[in-house]
Scaffold this active site. Structure first.
Site, mmCIF file in Angstrom:
data_model
loop_
_atom_site.group_PDB
_atom_site.id
_atom_site.type_symbol
_atom_site.label_atom_id
_atom_site.label_comp_id
_atom_site.label_asym_id
_atom_site.label_seq_id
_atom_site.Cartn_x
_atom_site.Cartn_y
_atom_site.Cartn_z
ATOM 1 N N LYS A 126 41.363 39.876 37.239
ATOM 2 C CA LYS A 126 42.527 40.758 37.061
ATOM 3 C C LYS A 126 42.465 41.314 35.646
ATOM 4 O O LYS A 126 41.901 40.686 34.751
ATOM 5 C CB LYS A 126 43.835 39.963 37.228
ATOM 6 C CG LYS A 126 45.051 40.817 37.499
ATOM 7 C CD LYS A 126 45.179 41.139 38.967
ATOM 8 C CE LYS A 126 46.254 42.122 39.268
ATOM 9 N NZ LYS A 126 46.487 42.232 40.723
ATOM 10 N N ASP A 166 47.049 48.243 40.644
ATOM 11 C CA ASP A 166 48.151 47.274 40.742
ATOM 12 C C ASP A 166 49.358 48.026 40.170
ATOM 13 O O ASP A 166 49.364 49.267 40.145
ATOM 14 C CB ASP A 166 47.831 45.989 39.947
ATOM 15 C CG ASP A 166 48.783 44.834 40.276
ATOM 16 O OD1 ASP A 166 48.609 44.203 41.329
ATOM 17 O OD2 ASP A 166 49.726 44.577 39.507
#
Ligand code: NDP
Ligand code: 2IT
Length: 446
Positions: A126, A166
């Protein structure tokens, strides 16, 4: 057993001070996975979970850029390369002022299990930045993305680490990031997912997370002889995940009553139908405005400022905005008002206390690492199409997504069945763990 869990968590806490979101995500997994490790000889004594909570690599870098007033701005960029046991690092990029190491480590940790559940060969990662795209011009966003990629490009690659979107990173940002990567490497490769369809993107990727959540909840309901038809659904958020969760729920005959953003929620007592949802998509994706404008177009709806939508009675709740947006009191209210099923579209939107309440009350509760895995699953399908230099039709991708969500549901059932109740949290944590742990055991102490 409680002592083993506490000792493990104390150790993780000691090494990760001031990272509350990361500890929250680790605690939930530890509660389910440590008893499983102790009960299974091949994992016991291997310190596998201790290895999994330590990122393989953390990159943190300066992102300097010039705004429209010609002022120099400085943000912080990150990429957490958490685990590559079953494939290259894979996971989104988040641009939001709240981004810090704790938030990204929790997201990267969850991503290990989620990616494992998809059955596709993807490790966990991430990244992101504390940059706030809100109120910035397109050219400011472009300059930021170019500066961000000018450092990130040396850490990623189609066989190494494949970022995606995201919060705050959608098709516009992926476009600018891809353009800069291609320019720096002089290579056209599938290094990011969520690309435009004309330049390597997959059909259904924009829809995948939201549709996937609804497919997962549909499976959960079907397992208990119920469906979306005629149900009242409360959704938080009004971004990518919320929009397509709403679209699919409407298509399945449900009445979607709410959407929200960080300023409050809109409640439409007649339900948000396909036409009204189109209005929301234009409002959010093209005009980039706030959800409260909904009530100007549809005056029968109300805007409830600074509140979350969990007070609206419903049978199904889909939190699709952000972490810890659904707390213990909200869980109590939902259950008291007759809510039967909760599907997490966001990552970790329900607090541990809220989750315990749902489980205690035997509510069908789908944790995000299972129910929002459709997004990264179709990212995996985008990678497969890029490698094949081919693209599948909308229908083909949608069918594969449905199959994957059904299979994730079934894995949760096989690892999470308890007397008269399916604990999907336990199911997802153990099923996700097993595949990664087996790969780590096979690959030795690295
Ligand atoms: P978007 O940026 O498209 O939308 C985010 C939405 O959540 C907006 O409505 C935003 O409101 C709201 N939101 C963000 N932060 C907060 C906050 N602190 N408090 C209240 N509301 C907030 O992001 P996505 O829809 O892509 O992501 C939503 C969630 O889904 C995240 O948890 C993400 O990690 C998760 N997710 C996303 C996937 C994807 O493929 N995109 C895949 C799997 C999970 P506002 O505009 O006011 O900030
Ligand atoms: O949280 C997530 O799974 C995502 N943001 C999507 C990740 C991806 O690589 O598509």
């Amino acid at each position: 057993m409680e002592k083993i869990i506490q000792q493990f968590l104390d150790d993780v806490h000691r090494r990760n001070q001031n990272e509350p979101e990361f500890l929250q995500a680790v605690s939930e997994v530890a509660e389910n996975v440590l008893p499983y490790i102790v009960a299974n000889d091949i994992y016991y004594g291997q310190n596998i979970l201790l290895r999994m909570v330590e990122p393989e690599r953390v990159v943190s870098f300066r992102v300097a850029w010039i705004d429209d007033q010609e002022q120099i701005q400085v943000n912080r960029g990150y990429r957490i390369e958490m685990n590559s046991a079953i494939g290259p690092y894979k996971g989104g990029l988040r641009f939001h002022p709240s981004v810090n190491l704790s938030v990204l480590k929790f997201l990267a940790f969850e991503q290990i299990f989620k990616n494992s559940l998809t059955t596709l060969p993807m490790g966990g990662g991430k990244g992101g930045s504390d940059f706030d795209p809100k109120g910035k011009s397109d050219t400011e966003v472009m300059r930021f993305c170019q500066s961000f990629m000018t450092e990130l490009f040396r850490h990623i690659g189609p066989n190494r680490d494949i970022p995606a979107g995201d919060i705050g990173v959608g098709s516009r940002e992926i476009g600018y990031l891809f353009g800069q990567y291609k320019r720096l490497k002089n290579e056209f490769t599938g290094v990011l997912t969520g690309k435009g369809v004309s330049w390597g993107g997959s059909l259904i990727r924009p829809e995948a997370t939201g549709y996937g959540v609804v497919y997962f909840v549909e499976n959960m309901l079907a397992h208990h002889s119920e469906s979306f038809e005629g149900k009242d659904v409360v959704i938080s958020g009004s971004g990518n995940v919320a929009q397509y969760a709403a679209e699919k729920a409407i298509q399945l005959g449900a009445r979607v009553l709410t959407l929200s953003d960080s300023s409050g929620y809109i409640f439409d007592p007649d339900g948000i139908d396909a036409e009204k949802l189109n209005f929301v998509m234009r409002l959010k994706n093209e005009e980039r405005k706030r959800i409260h404008h909904y009530v100007e177009a549809y005056p029968k709806a109300q805007f409830i400022k600074n509140k979350t939508p969990w007070e609206v009675p419903c049978q199904i709740a889909l939190p699709c905005a952000t972490q810890n947006e659904l707390q213990f009191k909200d869980a109590q209210t939902l259950v008291a008002n007759g809510c039967r099923a909760v599907g997490e579209g966001a990552n970790m939107p329900a607090t541990p206390e809220a989750i315990h309440h749902f489980i205690e009350q035997q509510i069908l509760f789908a944790p995000g690492k299972a129910s929002n895995a459709g997004g990264v699953a179709v990212s995996g399908l985008e990678m497969a199409q890029n490698s094949l230099r081919y693209s599948w039709s909308r229908d083909e991708v949608d069918q594969k997504l449905k199959t994957i969500m059904g299979d994730i549901h079934d894995s949760c059932v096989s690892y999470g069945s308890e007397q008269n109740y399916i604990n999907y949290v336990k199911g997802a944590n153990i099923a996700g763990f097993v595949k990664v742990a087996d790969a780590m055991l096979a690959q030795g102490v690295v």
